[in-house]
Design a protein around this motif. Structure first.
Motif: not given
Lengths: 126, 126
Positions: B34-35, B52-54, B69-71, B76-77
């Motif tokens: 989310g960052e 992912v989700h824990g 992926m974020a680049l 967001p992450r």
């Protein structure tokens, strides 16, 4: 989140006399999961469904691409692709794929964006 | 199918005085889902888990990469990354990423292979 692939490629790249368009009727199977693979496709008109184990995981309309995974890692097809409308496809074989990646970095980034979009779609299902 | 990323990048690309290594202790969180994101990482030593989700969906050891992926799509992450051993990472910011894609097509193909490997891992879970 829509399952229609959002990222669009630049068609000018593929407007080449040595790359003839290939046409499919609605309902035709374009590639079959498990088959060996020698090309990827860009959708010029129409729409296809990407099916994994029978489930539609993504739809690809004009400007979208599919089948690139098998070119990148030389594995058999990971999904079955079915035309859901009458569809024209531009096939890109491995030789052209490598030329496009080497000569047009924005094509390489296009391919990466499509792959990342696919991963994010799949993350939603986890 | 192992969840450890198999594809390895060529470290010589990243052996640059302007790219200092960043060190983490086992248990440290490297990035948080989310960052906002401005860099990707290549693992020089150690190992991280992609969660992912824990759930741990992938592990990345020396020679592997994550955070790309974020680049690629400026989102967001999509995952939280935790060091599971003491780990040294080479950060690659967007400017260097674009240079590497443009100047070294085999780096572009490396990134694609990592993305495809991730999609195939996720297909196994569908």
């Amino acid at each position: 989140m829509s399952i229609v692939q959002k990222h669009q490629v630049d068609f000018k790249l593929f407007d080449r006399p040595d790359v003839p368009v290939r046409s499919f009727k609605a309902g035709d199977t374009v590639v079959t999961e498990g088959e060996p693979a020698k090309e990827m496709f860009v959708v010029r008109n129409g729409k296809v469904a990407i099916k994994v184990h029978g489930d539609t995981v993504e739809e690809v309309a004009a400007g979208g691409m599919f089948g690139e995974m098998a070119l990148i890692d030389h594995s058999p097809r990971s999904a079955t692709i079915v035309a859901i409308e009458d569809t024209d496809l531009v096939p890109i074989n491995e030789r052209l794929f490598v030329i496009l990646v080497q000569d047009t970095p924005f094509f390489a980034l296009d391919v990466m964006r499509v792959l990342v979009e696919r991963i994010r779609l799949m993350n939603q299902r986890l």
